[in-house]
Design a protein around this motif. Structure first.
Motif, mmCIF file in Angstrom:
data_model
loop_
_atom_site.group_PDB
_atom_site.id
_atom_site.type_symbol
_atom_site.label_atom_id
_atom_site.label_comp_id
_atom_site.label_asym_id
_atom_site.label_seq_id
_atom_site.Cartn_x
_atom_site.Cartn_y
_atom_site.Cartn_z
ATOM 1 N N GLU A 1 6.539 23.256 14.359
ATOM 2 C CA GLU A 1 5.337 23.201 13.706
ATOM 3 C C GLU A 1 4.683 24.580 13.747
ATOM 4 O OE1 GLU A 1 3.125 19.799 14.526
ATOM 5 O OE2 GLU A 1 4.952 18.484 14.925
ATOM 6 N N ALA A 2 4.803 25.384 14.768
ATOM 7 C CA ALA A 2 4.074 26.468 15.171
ATOM 8 C C ALA A 2 4.622 27.600 14.229
ATOM 9 C CB ALA A 2 3.809 26.665 16.431
ATOM 10 N N LEU A 3 5.940 27.355 13.929
ATOM 11 C CA LEU A 3 6.718 28.770 13.336
ATOM 12 C C LEU A 3 6.586 28.617 11.874
ATOM 13 C CD1 LEU A 3 9.896 28.258 15.382
ATOM 14 C CD2 LEU A 3 8.034 30.099 15.572
ATOM 15 N N ASN A 4 6.512 29.695 11.304
ATOM 16 C CA ASN A 4 6.472 29.872 9.699
ATOM 17 C C ASN A 4 8.038 30.264 9.474
ATOM 18 O OD1 ASN A 4 6.637 30.899 7.000
ATOM 19 N ND2 ASN A 4 4.772 31.683 7.257
ATOM 20 N N LEU A 5 8.729 29.000 9.068
ATOM 21 C CA LEU A 5 10.019 28.995 8.758
ATOM 22 C C LEU A 5 10.475 29.614 7.583
ATOM 23 C CD1 LEU A 5 10.890 25.371 10.205
ATOM 24 C CD2 LEU A 5 11.133 27.567 11.301
ATOM 25 N N VAL B 1 19.474 22.476 15.842
ATOM 26 C CA VAL B 1 18.422 23.383 16.149
ATOM 27 C C VAL B 1 16.797 22.894 15.855
ATOM 28 C CG1 VAL B 1 17.403 25.708 15.016
ATOM 29 C CG2 VAL B 1 19.857 25.393 14.992
ATOM 30 N N ARG B 2 16.904 21.823 14.949
ATOM 31 C CA ARG B 2 15.791 21.185 14.932
ATOM 32 C C ARG B 2 15.373 20.530 16.192
ATOM 33 N NH1 ARG B 2 11.424 21.036 11.802
ATOM 34 N NH2 ARG B 2 12.561 20.984 9.666
ATOM 35 N N GLU B 3 16.242 19.912 16.807
ATOM 36 C CA GLU B 3 15.795 19.020 17.849
ATOM 37 C C GLU B 3 15.692 19.990 19.141
ATOM 38 O OE1 GLU B 3 18.602 16.769 21.228
ATOM 39 O OE2 GLU B 3 18.521 16.037 19.045
ATOM 40 N N MET B 4 16.232 21.230 19.031
ATOM 41 C CA MET B 4 16.099 22.408 20.071
ATOM 42 C C MET B 4 14.484 22.810 19.940
ATOM 43 S SD MET B 4 19.376 24.479 20.172
ATOM 44 C CE MET B 4 20.803 23.861 20.984
ATOM 45 N N LEU B 5 14.180 23.095 18.746
ATOM 46 C CA LEU B 5 12.739 23.805 18.413
ATOM 47 C C LEU B 5 11.676 22.578 18.819
ATOM 48 C CD1 LEU B 5 13.281 25.405 15.130
ATOM 49 C CD2 LEU B 5 12.992 26.663 17.149
ATOM 50 N N GLY B 6 11.921 21.377 18.501
ATOM 51 C CA GLY B 6 10.983 20.490 18.998
ATOM 52 C C GLY B 6 9.701 20.643 18.377
ATOM 53 N N ASP B 7 8.592 20.608 19.116
ATOM 54 C CA ASP B 7 7.316 20.721 18.429
ATOM 55 C C ASP B 7 6.773 22.160 18.143
ATOM 56 O OD1 ASP B 7 6.351 17.994 19.036
ATOM 57 O OD2 ASP B 7 5.500 18.435 20.796
ATOM 58 N N SER C 1 18.591 33.215 16.878
ATOM 59 C CA SER C 1 18.478 33.290 18.305
ATOM 60 C C SER C 1 17.593 34.808 18.527
ATOM 61 C CB SER C 1 19.499 33.330 19.131
ATOM 62 O OG SER C 1 19.438 33.804 20.398
ATOM 63 N N ASP C 2 18.037 35.829 17.631
ATOM 64 C CA ASP C 2 17.412 37.148 17.849
ATOM 65 C C ASP C 2 16.424 37.148 17.117
ATOM 66 O OD1 ASP C 2 19.845 37.995 18.996
ATOM 67 O OD2 ASP C 2 20.786 39.081 17.339
ATOM 68 N N SER C 3 15.983 36.315 16.095
ATOM 69 C CA SER C 3 14.924 36.360 15.474
ATOM 70 C C SER C 3 13.631 35.815 16.289
ATOM 71 C CB SER C 3 14.911 35.881 14.059
ATOM 72 O OG SER C 3 15.166 34.460 14.025
ATOM 73 N N LEU C 4 14.107 34.623 16.621
ATOM 74 C CA LEU C 4 13.251 34.001 17.641
ATOM 75 C C LEU C 4 12.829 34.809 18.806
ATOM 76 C CD1 LEU C 4 14.534 30.210 17.661
ATOM 77 C CD2 LEU C 4 12.521 31.114 16.443
ATOM 78 N N ASP C 5 13.727 35.385 19.575
ATOM 79 C CA ASP C 5 13.325 36.437 20.388
ATOM 80 C C ASP C 5 12.683 37.466 19.926
ATOM 81 O OD1 ASP C 5 13.930 37.034 23.304
ATOM 82 O OD2 ASP C 5 15.232 38.693 22.501
ATOM 83 N N GLU C 6 12.767 38.120 19.035
ATOM 84 C CA GLU C 6 11.719 39.130 18.537
ATOM 85 C C GLU C 6 10.503 38.622 18.408
ATOM 86 O OE1 GLU C 6 11.237 41.425 14.342
ATOM 87 O OE2 GLU C 6 13.413 41.673 15.305
ATOM 88 N N LEU C 7 10.351 37.540 17.861
ATOM 89 C CA LEU C 7 8.929 36.900 17.313
ATOM 90 C C LEU C 7 8.265 36.646 18.770
ATOM 91 C CD1 LEU C 7 9.719 34.720 14.440
ATOM 92 C CD2 LEU C 7 8.223 36.304 14.430
ATOM 93 N N SER C 8 8.906 36.233 19.607
ATOM 94 C CA SER C 8 8.262 35.716 20.913
ATOM 95 C C SER C 8 8.087 37.195 21.746
ATOM 96 C CB SER C 8 9.356 34.947 21.691
ATOM 97 O OG SER C 8 10.527 35.642 22.553
ATOM 98 N N ASN C 9 8.622 38.283 21.524
ATOM 99 C CA ASN C 9 8.445 39.341 22.123
ATOM 100 C C ASN C 9 7.123 40.145 21.763
ATOM 101 O OD1 ASN C 9 10.368 39.612 23.776
ATOM 102 N ND2 ASN C 9 11.787 40.574 22.772
ATOM 103 N N LYS C 10 6.960 39.890 20.463
ATOM 104 C CA LYS C 10 5.774 40.169 19.432
ATOM 105 C C LYS C 10 4.515 39.512 20.027
ATOM 106 C CE LYS C 10 8.005 41.951 15.258
ATOM 107 N NZ LYS C 10 8.020 41.896 13.863
ATOM 108 N N ILE C 11 4.809 38.165 20.053
ATOM 109 C CA ILE C 11 3.614 37.295 20.616
ATOM 110 C C ILE C 11 3.289 37.835 21.783
ATOM 111 C CG2 ILE C 11 3.067 35.074 21.232
ATOM 112 C CD1 ILE C 11 4.994 34.264 18.489
ATOM 113 N N HIS C 12 4.096 37.894 22.856
ATOM 114 C CA HIS C 12 4.154 38.288 24.161
ATOM 115 C C HIS C 12 3.115 39.422 24.318
ATOM 116 C CE1 HIS C 12 4.434 38.252 28.400
ATOM 117 N NE2 HIS C 12 4.831 39.542 28.336
ATOM 118 N N GLN C 13 3.573 40.336 23.378
ATOM 119 C CA GLN C 13 2.850 41.857 23.573
ATOM 120 C C GLN C 13 1.462 41.646 23.267
ATOM 121 O OE1 GLN C 13 3.640 44.693 25.045
ATOM 122 N NE2 GLN C 13 5.476 43.315 25.569
ATOM 123 N N ILE C 14 1.358 40.875 21.922
ATOM 124 C CA ILE C 14 -0.200 40.577 21.599
ATOM 125 C C ILE C 14 -1.034 39.651 22.757
ATOM 126 C CG2 ILE C 14 -1.654 39.158 19.899
ATOM 127 C CD1 ILE C 14 0.743 39.694 17.873
#
Length: 133
Positions: free
Chosen positions: A70-74, A61-67, A114-127
């Motif tokens: 750093e932008a995520l609050n893990l 997962v670390r490799e998949m997330l890549g850069d 996966s679901d959490s990243l999807d939810e966060l991406s949807n929230k960011i997209h709405q903003i």
């Protein structure tokens, strides 16, 4: 459930590199061992549970997330979506040794991540949409 059936279901659940055909063959053999519809349901539920608990050290997962990591609050993700502290999440991301074994995510934990990243991406997209309209 019969011990032989349980052993075969455990073997199926542990193998992450089986082809679809090999998996289908093993599952057919396992379910042919059941004698009643109740036993078949029990075997299906047991296999589903075993697969969800299967560790996936092959997923980095670390490799998949890549850069993006750093932008995520893990810490937030660990607490909000897993009800764990950040150490738990970092151990899995870094395959840290825990109880003598490298930590890794289970199938169900990968799905939750996966679901959490999807939810966060949807929230960011709405903003993002709200900012430009």
């Amino acid at each position: 459930m019969q011990n032989e059936l349980k052993s075969l279901l455990d073997a199926i659940a542990k193998q992450t590199d089986l082809s679809a055909e090999a998996t289908d063959l093993l599952m057919s053999q396992a379910f042919a061992m059941t004698k009643t519809p109740e036993e078949r349901r029990e075997a299906g539920a047991y296999l589903t549970e075993a697969i969800s608990k299967r560790k996936r050290p092959d997923v980095d997962v670390r490799e998949m997330l890549g850069d993006v990591a750093e932008a995520l609050n893990l810490s937030y993700i660990a607490k909000r979506y897993f009800n764990k502290d950040r150490t738990w999440l970092y151990q899995r991301l870094n395959h840290a040794m825990v109880n003598g074994k490298p930590a890794s995510f289970t199938e169900s934990e990968l799905k939750r991540l996966s679901d959490s990243l999807d939810e966060l991406s949807n929230k960011i997209h709405q903003i993002s949409i709200q900012l430009t309209h």
